[in-house]
Design a protein around this motif. Structure first.
Motif, short mmCIF file in Angstrom:
data_model
loop_
_atom_site.label_atom_id
_atom_site.label_comp_id
_atom_site.label_asym_id
_atom_site.label_seq_id
_atom_site.Cartn_x
_atom_site.Cartn_y
_atom_site.Cartn_z
N ARG A 18 1.00 -1.05 0.06
CA ARG A 18 0.10 0.03 -0.06
C ARG A 18 0.83 1.26 0.11
O ARG A 18 1.87 1.12 0.74
N GLN A 19 0.56 2.40 -0.48
CA GLN A 19 1.28 3.54 -0.75
C GLN A 19 0.22 4.67 -0.49
O GLN A 19 -0.97 4.61 -0.84
N GLY A 20 0.74 5.79 0.07
CA GLY A 20 -0.19 6.61 0.41
C GLY A 20 0.57 7.94 0.61
O GLY A 20 1.81 7.97 0.57
N GLN A 21 -0.22 9.16 0.88
CA GLN A 21 0.46 10.43 1.48
C GLN A 21 -0.18 10.83 2.71
O GLN A 21 -1.38 10.67 2.87
N TYR A 22 0.48 11.65 3.47
CA TYR A 22 -0.09 12.21 4.52
C TYR A 22 0.35 13.72 4.65
O TYR A 22 1.48 14.12 4.07
N ALA A 23 -0.42 14.66 5.16
CA ALA A 23 -0.08 16.06 5.51
C ALA A 23 -0.33 16.47 6.97
O ALA A 23 -1.55 15.94 7.56
N ALA A 24 0.53 16.91 7.48
CA ALA A 24 0.32 17.25 9.12
C ALA A 24 0.59 18.81 9.30
O ALA A 24 1.35 19.36 8.63
N SER A 37 4.28 27.43 13.50
CA SER A 37 3.66 26.53 12.98
C SER A 37 4.62 25.87 11.96
O SER A 37 5.66 26.35 11.54
N PHE A 38 4.21 24.55 11.72
CA PHE A 38 4.92 23.79 10.56
C PHE A 38 3.97 23.09 9.76
O PHE A 38 2.81 22.51 10.33
N HIS A 39 4.56 22.81 8.51
CA HIS A 39 3.61 21.93 7.76
C HIS A 39 4.55 20.94 7.08
O HIS A 39 5.67 21.07 6.66
N LEU A 40 3.92 19.58 7.21
CA LEU A 40 4.91 18.52 6.84
C LEU A 40 3.85 17.58 5.95
O LEU A 40 2.73 17.47 5.92
N LYS A 41 4.67 17.20 4.78
CA LYS A 41 4.08 16.09 3.74
C LYS A 41 5.00 15.35 3.54
O LYS A 41 6.19 15.37 3.54
N GLY A 42 4.32 13.83 3.41
CA GLY A 42 5.25 12.80 3.20
C GLY A 42 4.60 11.65 2.51
O GLY A 42 3.40 11.92 2.24
N SER A 43 5.31 10.60 2.47
CA SER A 43 4.85 9.34 1.64
C SER A 43 4.84 8.16 2.98
O SER A 43 5.51 8.13 3.91
N ASN A 71 13.31 15.84 13.25
CA ASN A 71 13.90 17.03 13.14
C ASN A 71 13.07 17.99 13.11
O ASN A 71 12.31 18.33 11.99
N VAL A 72 13.10 18.96 14.17
CA VAL A 72 12.21 20.16 14.24
C VAL A 72 12.99 21.32 14.27
O VAL A 72 13.50 21.38 15.64
N ARG A 73 13.35 22.13 13.54
CA ARG A 73 13.95 23.42 13.92
C ARG A 73 15.54 22.97 14.50
O ARG A 73 15.87 23.54 15.64
N ALA A 75 9.30 22.82 5.68
CA ALA A 75 10.23 23.80 6.12
C ALA A 75 10.44 23.75 7.65
O ALA A 75 9.69 23.78 8.54
N SER A 76 11.74 23.47 7.86
CA SER A 76 12.17 23.31 9.31
C SER A 76 11.60 21.96 10.04
O SER A 76 11.56 21.87 11.09
N ILE A 77 11.12 21.17 9.40
CA ILE A 77 10.62 19.62 9.88
C ILE A 77 10.89 18.48 9.05
O ILE A 77 10.64 18.94 7.65
#
Length: 264
Positions: free
Chosen positions: A33-39, A49-55, A103-105, A76-78
């Motif tokens: 299974r493959q997917g993406q997430y956004a946090a 504030s931080f925005h993270l996208k990944g697989s 890794n966050v900042r 950015a920074s995460i």
């Protein structure tokens, strides 16, 4: 599991671990299974504030009784990477090896967990920096697994629920995870001279069907992070396939996390 940085990374590990989407392809008994997430992460009422996208890639070989899940993303920074390998034992998925890196900042957190069921022991190693003062919390310990106790990590727990192997009792889901031992009122920058690991109970309260094939649950994530409190559990919305579609939670100091699944 995790330690500080908002030991939010503990929450992020859990959330990422359960965001596994639809099957991509099937080869013999192996399902991939493959997917993406956004946090979206907010700290101090969104002053930061931080925005993270990944697989997410999940591979399950049911014939061999093994799984392998890799979750990675950046923003950015995460950035993060979570990997879990496990097996089918006594009718439930169980972790064998877990690795996580966040890794966050510039605050880096690493956790390594190895499960030895023949010896009924778990090796737990972790190092992390607190978010504000960058104080170090470090653990290198071994925990005994009591007889008859099932232990999960975030990935095995989510797979067990999706496959109907994590059974409820009185509307509750219960299991155990290994974590850094900390007091219930630990502050975000509080550091002890030494740390041990321990097995901690985890509970989720099922809220039932929403009438559209979806269901939801309230998940007490305080065992994972000193930024969480039992009085403010995370809310998880599941799709008809018993996999999460949305996870939201509020934390101390006006902080919050929202995670959404983006199918591929």
């Amino acid at each position: 599991m995790s330690m500080p940085l908002i030991s939010r990374r503990g929450f992020l590990s859990l959330a990422f671990g359960v965001l596994l989407s639809r099957p991509l392809r099937t080869r013999a008994e192996t399902v991939v299974r493959q997917g993406q997430y956004a946090a979206d992460v907010g700290i101090l009422y969104d002053m930061l504030s931080f925005h993270l996208k990944g697989s997410i890639e999940e591979s399950i070989d049911r014939l061999a009784g093994r799984y392998h899940v890799v979750i990675s993303g950046d923003g950015a920074s995460i950035a993060n990477r979570v990997e879990s390998i496990g097996v089918l034992r006594s009718g439930r998925w169980a972790p064998l090896r877990g690795r996580s890196w966040f890794n966050v900042r510039g605050r880096v957190s690493r956790t390594e967990v190895d499960y030895d069921y023949d010896r009924s022991s778990i090796g737990y190693r972790a190092r992390a920096e607190t978010f504000f003062l960058r104080r170090v919390r470090e653990v290198a310990d071994t925990v005994t697994i009591p007889s008859g106790v099932h232990v999960d990590d975030v990935v095995s727990a989510s797979l067990n629920y999706a496959d109907g192997l994590w059974h409820e009792r009185d509307g509750m889901l219960r299991t155990f995870v290994v974590r850094r031992r900390h007091s219930s009122d630990e502050g975000p920058d509080e550091v002890a001279p030494a740390y041990r690991a321990e097995l901690a109970p985890v509970e989720a309260k099922l809220l039932g069907s929403q009438g559209n094939g979806k269901s939801s649950a309230l998940f007490d994530l305080s065992p994972f992070s000193s930024w969480m409190r039992p009085s403010a559990p995370a809310r998880i919305v599941f799709g008809a396939d018993r996999r999460p579609q949305l996870i939201t939670t509020s934390m101390i100091l006006g902080s919050s996390v929202t995670i959404r699944l983006e199918s591929t």
